[in-house]
Design a protein around this motif. Structure first.
Motif, PDB file in Angstrom:
ATOM      1  N   ASN A   8       0.941  -1.285  -0.002  1.00 45.42           N
ATOM      2  CA  ASN A   8       0.037   0.069  -0.021  1.00 45.42           C
ATOM      3  C   ASN A   8       0.880   1.362  -0.087  1.00 45.42           C
ATOM      4  O   ASN A   8       0.656   2.259   0.745  1.00 45.42           O
ATOM      5  CB  ASN A   8      -0.845   0.024   1.227  1.00 45.42           C
ATOM      6  N   TRP A  10       2.316   4.807  -1.220  1.00 40.71           N
ATOM      7  CA  TRP A  10       1.807   6.072  -1.839  1.00 40.71           C
ATOM      8  C   TRP A  10       3.111   6.947  -1.825  1.00 40.71           C
ATOM      9  O   TRP A  10       3.958   6.954  -0.817  1.00 40.71           O
ATOM     10  CB  TRP A  10       0.599   6.885  -1.186  1.00 40.71           C
ATOM     11  N   GLN A  11       3.295   7.836  -2.989  1.00 42.90           N
ATOM     12  CA  GLN A  11       4.048   8.963  -2.496  1.00 42.90           C
ATOM     13  C   GLN A  11       3.728  10.276  -3.381  1.00 42.90           C
ATOM     14  O   GLN A  11       2.881   9.896  -4.379  1.00 42.90           O
ATOM     15  CB  GLN A  11       5.624   8.316  -3.640  1.00 42.90           C
ATOM     16  N   ALA A  12       4.181  11.189  -2.858  1.00 40.58           N
ATOM     17  CA  ALA A  12       3.594  12.676  -3.481  1.00 40.58           C
ATOM     18  C   ALA A  12       4.471  13.597  -3.088  1.00 40.58           C
ATOM     19  O   ALA A  12       5.551  13.515  -2.179  1.00 40.58           O
ATOM     20  CB  ALA A  12       2.297  12.918  -2.544  1.00 40.58           C
ATOM     21  N   SER A  17      -0.109  13.932  -5.867  1.00 45.02           N
ATOM     22  CA  SER A  17       0.294  12.260  -6.039  1.00 45.02           C
ATOM     23  C   SER A  17       1.012  11.869  -7.056  1.00 45.02           C
ATOM     24  O   SER A  17       0.673  12.409  -8.015  1.00 45.02           O
ATOM     25  CB  SER A  17      -1.035  11.557  -5.766  1.00 45.02           C
ATOM     26  N   GLU A  20       0.281   5.821  -6.015  1.00 46.55           N
ATOM     27  CA  GLU A  20      -0.769   5.399  -5.052  1.00 46.55           C
ATOM     28  C   GLU A  20      -1.220   4.000  -5.188  1.00 46.55           C
ATOM     29  O   GLU A  20      -1.128   3.259  -6.182  1.00 46.55           O
ATOM     30  CB  GLU A  20      -2.048   6.526  -5.136  1.00 46.55           C
ATOM     31  N   ARG A  21      -1.500   3.321  -3.848  1.00 48.41           N
ATOM     32  CA  ARG A  21      -1.910   2.166  -3.882  1.00 48.41           C
ATOM     33  C   ARG A  21      -0.938   0.901  -4.460  1.00 48.41           C
ATOM     34  O   ARG A  21      -1.635   0.274  -5.314  1.00 48.41           O
ATOM     35  CB  ARG A  21      -3.427   1.994  -4.233  1.00 48.41           C
ATOM     36  N   PRO A  55       8.254   6.547   1.243  1.00 46.66           N
ATOM     37  CA  PRO A  55       6.901   6.681   1.001  1.00 46.66           C
ATOM     38  C   PRO A  55       6.141   7.333   2.031  1.00 46.66           C
ATOM     39  O   PRO A  55       6.289   7.375   3.054  1.00 46.66           O
ATOM     40  CB  PRO A  55       6.158   5.395   0.687  1.00 46.66           C
ATOM     41  N   ARG A  57       3.045   6.846   2.516  1.00 47.65           N
ATOM     42  CA  ARG A  57       2.131   5.958   3.181  1.00 47.65           C
ATOM     43  C   ARG A  57       2.518   4.724   2.726  1.00 47.65           C
ATOM     44  O   ARG A  57       3.242   4.452   1.829  1.00 47.65           O
ATOM     45  CB  ARG A  57       0.744   6.149   2.777  1.00 47.65           C
ATOM     46  N   TYR A 225      -4.292  12.741  -9.862  1.00 45.71           N
ATOM     47  CA  TYR A 225      -4.117  11.168  -9.527  1.00 45.71           C
ATOM     48  C   TYR A 225      -2.608  10.697  -9.801  1.00 45.71           C
ATOM     49  O   TYR A 225      -2.061  10.873 -10.666  1.00 45.71           O
ATOM     50  CB  TYR A 225      -5.155  10.454 -10.253  1.00 45.71           C
ATOM     51  N   GLY A 226      -2.334   9.850  -8.981  1.00 43.35           N
ATOM     52  CA  GLY A 226      -1.119   9.160  -9.074  1.00 43.35           C
ATOM     53  C   GLY A 226      -1.090   7.790  -9.959  1.00 43.35           C
ATOM     54  O   GLY A 226      -2.135   7.474 -10.113  1.00 43.35           O
ATOM     55  N   THR A 228      -0.204   3.508 -10.702  1.00 39.94           N
ATOM     56  CA  THR A 228       0.122   2.498  -9.739  1.00 39.94           C
ATOM     57  C   THR A 228       0.486   1.360 -10.837  1.00 39.94           C
ATOM     58  O   THR A 228       0.758   1.523 -12.029  1.00 39.94           O
ATOM     59  CB  THR A 228      -1.281   1.992  -9.096  1.00 39.94           C
TER      60      THR A 228
END
Length: 255
Positions: A8, A10-12, A17, A20-21, A55, A57, A225-226, A228
């Motif tokens: 899981n 995430w990076q921004a 973003s 994500e995910r 990350p 998250r 949006y990022g 994946t």
């Protein structure tokens, strides 16, 4: 059993973003090719695997260990542009790789002799023992990239990270480097992650091919949006024609 576990993630950057995910499990010794459009977070993912970035998250673990907060010896990295020291000879570059593992401690006497012997063994292994006393500028592109890989391997990493390692090479040298890399992987049993813009190269070398893309897209704000992992191909069945894969998944073809 999972050797590299990405859970899981995430990076921004600046609140925007990038990834994500992201969830994926990698077995020890697998060769993972990473492809996708420019700007979809491939190199960001590689930097997080290296622990150069953390990350925002989720976490990344190697062999069940705690998430790394900075680059360490268990991860080696080779970039597109030859990441070697131009002011050092070929042998000294290999010795520098060993210095990474010893904290750059000075070597004298028997220790220095043993380190030189190990360096010469590595140079023979990567086919550069005949240019040991030359400087990188005198080498061809393929030889410089072999030196960069040899330098990375000297620290005995458990994971090798390659960021477009052959992008600057001519086609013939590139094919030679493919063979060289696969021979080294078979010898060492390392887990390898390679970012590539060349889809055919990715499927040729990889056991698996991870495709990064944005499943969500805002036409008003394309950066909202990022990306994946949208596809995870098993590329070990070399009997499947590469063109069949492109026909089945036309979104992989660069625009």
């Amino acid at each position: 059993m999972s050797f590299v576990s990405v859970s899981n993630v995430w990076q921004a950057y600046g609140g925007r973003s990038i990834l994500e995910r992201v969830n994926v499990d990698i077995a020890q010794g697998e060769f993972i090719s990473i492809v996708g459009a420019s700007g979809c977070g491939k190199s960001t993912f590689l930097r997080m695997l290296l622990a150069e970035e953390t990350p925002v998250r989720g976490d990344i673990r190697i062999d069940g260990g705690e998430p790394a907060r900075e680059p360490g010896l268990e991860r080696g990295v080779v970039f597109q542009r030859y990441s070697v020291f131009p002011h050092m000879t070929v042998r000294e570059n290999i010795l520098a790789g060993e210095g990474f593992a010893t904290g750059w401690g000075k070597l004298f006497g028997a220790k220095r002799k043993a380190a030189n012997e190990r360096a010469d063994q590595m140079l023979a292994r990567i086919g550069l023992n005949h240019v040991a006393d030359q400087y990188p500028a005198s080498l061809s592109g393929g030889m410089q990239q072999r030196l960069a890989i040899g330098q990375a391997l000297t620290a005995k990493p458990r994971v090798l990270l390659l960021d477009e390692p052959f992008g600057a090479l001519d086609p013939g040298t590139r094919l030679q480097m493919h063979d060289f890399l696969m021979e080294l992987k078979a010898e060492t049993g390392m887990t390898v992650f390679m970012v590539s813009h060349d889809l055919e190269e990715a499927f040729k070398l990889g056991d698996r091919v991870l495709v990064f893309d944005k499943p969500r897209w805002d036409p008003v704000d394309p950066g909202l949006y990022g990306a994946t992992i949208t596809y995870d191909f098993d590329a070990r069945d070399k009997g499947i024609p590469f063109q069949n894969i492109l026909d089945q998944y036309p979104s992989l073809v660069p625009a």
